[in-house]
Enzyme design. Structure first.
Site, short mmCIF file in Angstrom:
data_model
loop_
_atom_site.label_atom_id
_atom_site.label_comp_id
_atom_site.label_asym_id
_atom_site.label_seq_id
_atom_site.Cartn_x
_atom_site.Cartn_y
_atom_site.Cartn_z
N ARG A 265 17.05 -1.33 -18.83
CA ARG A 265 15.91 -0.64 -18.22
C ARG A 265 14.62 -1.43 -18.44
O ARG A 265 13.66 -1.32 -17.68
CB ARG A 265 15.79 0.79 -18.76
CG ARG A 265 14.58 1.55 -18.23
CD ARG A 265 14.77 3.07 -18.22
NE ARG A 265 15.35 3.57 -19.45
CZ ARG A 265 14.69 3.74 -20.60
NH1 ARG A 265 13.41 3.46 -20.67
NH2 ARG A 265 15.31 4.19 -21.67
N TYR B 208 4.90 3.68 5.67
CA TYR B 208 6.30 4.08 5.55
C TYR B 208 6.30 5.57 5.16
O TYR B 208 5.46 6.01 4.39
CB TYR B 208 6.98 3.23 4.49
CG TYR B 208 8.43 3.51 4.34
CD1 TYR B 208 9.34 3.11 5.31
CD2 TYR B 208 8.92 4.20 3.22
CE1 TYR B 208 10.69 3.37 5.17
CE2 TYR B 208 10.26 4.46 3.09
CZ TYR B 208 11.14 4.05 4.07
OH TYR B 208 12.48 4.31 3.93
N ASP C 206 1.99 -3.46 0.97
CA ASP C 206 3.43 -3.37 1.23
C ASP C 206 3.75 -4.45 2.27
O ASP C 206 3.36 -4.33 3.43
CB ASP C 206 3.77 -1.96 1.74
CG ASP C 206 5.28 -1.77 1.97
OD1 ASP C 206 5.98 -2.77 2.20
OD2 ASP C 206 5.73 -0.61 1.94
N LYS D 101 15.34 -4.71 2.50
CA LYS D 101 15.22 -5.20 3.87
C LYS D 101 15.50 -6.71 3.92
O LYS D 101 16.61 -7.11 3.67
CB LYS D 101 13.84 -4.83 4.43
CG LYS D 101 13.43 -3.37 4.12
CD LYS D 101 14.30 -2.33 4.80
CE LYS D 101 14.12 -0.91 4.26
NZ LYS D 101 12.77 -0.39 4.19
#
Ligand SMILES: *Cc1c(COP(=O)(O)O)cnc(C)c1O
Length: 398
Positions: free
Chosen positions: A64, A117, A189, A214
């Site tokens: 993590r 988005y 972004d 993506k």
């Protein structure tokens, strides 16, 4: 070649094609790096243990907190974006939410865009206000709107360019010019462009965020995110990241690393395919309008050219004949798959109004700003003549 004509060695001159192969520093050992499929790492002794758990962040303590495979992929991403470092997260939304939660506190003000988005828009509209952060939404093609929205407590401007649904462009230089002198952070972004087509940090953007799902992953097989920024901001964001736990699995980090090796080639092909398909679509009588930043008909084509070196996979277009005709067109496509997402090797096409078709009439959709006849097409790496043929035959079905 003459020695004098060679560029100096070092990371500042390398081309993207070289960066994706060498930026993670492979030297000796296996050519394909091992996957550290482990949740935890053993320390040498107590002193080593204390160092591993603390800051600066350490790649081998607990997954993590970090993992050597993540570290390798992050090095490539940072060099592609021109930032000091990068952090990986379990999704693009993980990257966005972690960044916002790390940098903002109650009483801060954020400026964001009309078009984001969908999940980013939800964070701006619903989540940040719950934590006492004020948000002003501005029309992103209007730089004066950004300027007018600035307040003494503005902490961050969040931009996204190009953005759905009409691939509207935000002027990155102009936003940075407003923010910098006032000490306001700018986060971009960069998912729709990819670092191959646009490097927001070159214009002064502080934090560059990706849905790695993506282009960067590129094969529609992983969900991942990235935050590319300075060491100082990364350390701050990482501390929140370790608490929130939007972790990328070692296997997915490895798939990302594999995907990154071919990123420049894929994007080059995608750019060429998409421009050719957009030009082809513009000539078809069944098409009402095509939105693609690479077309001279795009209202912000000059701005796009000034900050992008290629225009990416996504083409939006409107079909003459409304909802039913658009539904028939999408159903008739035989190569491109009817699925969301973008920037991967497969062409994907979605009828954006389809998810509302069951609950709204065409008239209601118009009022809600959801064009009933919009198709969002993400162009893949297939042969362009086959893609044109497929689109052409589907247009004949409507
Ligand atoms: C897909 C996407 C996201 C969200 O990324 P996930 O990896 O799906 O969480 C954020 N921004 C943009 C522009 C996207 O296309």
């Amino acid at each position: 070649m003459e020695k004098e004509s060679l560029k100096p060695a070092g990371k500042n001159w390398r081309h993207n094609e070289t960066v994706v192969i060498h930026a993670d520093g492979r030297k000796g050992g296996p050519v394909s790096p091992p996957i550290y499929y482990t949740a935890t790492f053993e320390a040498e002794d107590s002193a080593d243990f204390a160092k591993m758990a603390g800051t600066p962040r350490h790649p081998e303590y607990y997954t993590r907190y970090g993992n050597p495979v993540h570290e390798r992929a992050a090095k490539i991403l940072a060099e592609l974006e021109g930032t000091e470092t990068a952090l990986l997260t379990g999704s693009g939304m993980g990257a966005i939410s972690t960044t916002l939660l790390a940098l903002l506190r109650a009483g801060d003000h954020v400026i964001a865009q009309t078009r984001h988005y969908m999940s980013t828009a939800k964070i701006m509209d619903e989540m940040l206000p719950r934590f006492g952060v004020e948000v002003t939404i501005v029309e992103q093609s209007d730089i004066h709107a950004f300027e007018e929205a600035i307040r003494p407590n503005t902490k961050l401007i969040m931009v996204e360019t190009p953005a759905n649904p009409t691939l509207v462009i935000t002027d990155l230089r102009a936003v940075v010019n407003l923010a910098r002198p006032r000490g306001i952070l700018v986060a971009a972004d960069n998912t729709f462009a990819s670092p191959i087509n646009q490097r927001p940090h070159d214009f002064g953007v502080d934090i560059v965020i990706h849905s790695v799902t993506k282009y960067l992953g590129g094969h529609h097989d992983i969900t991942a995110g990235a935050i590319c920024t300075s060491e100082q901001l990364a350390e701050q964001i990482w501390r929140t990241h370790t608490s929130i736990g939007s972790v990328l699995s070692p296997m997915d980090a490895w798939l990302l690393l594999r995907g990154l090796r071919t990123l420049p080639m894929r994007v080059e092909r995608i750019n060429a395919n998409a421009l050719a398909l957009a030009e082809f679509l513009e000539e078809q009588p069944q098409i009402e309008q095509v939105f693609y930043p690479g077309l001279p008909s795009h209202p912000q084509h000059d701005l796009a050219k000034s900050q992008m070196s290629g225009f990416g996979a996504v083409i939006a277009f409107a079909i003459k004949g409304g909802y039913k005709a658009t539904e028939r067109f999408v159903a008739s496509l035989q190569l491109s798959l009817n699925a969301v997402s973008l920037g991967g090797v497969d062409s994907l096409a979605v009828h954006t109004a389809a998810m509302w078709g069951g609950v709204m009439t065409e008239e209601q959709m118009k009022v809600a700003g959801i064009p009933p006849n919009f198709v969002r097409y993400s162009v893949g790496v297939e042969h362009i003549e086959d893609l044109k043929q497929d689109v052409w035959q589907a247009l004949q079905q409507i």
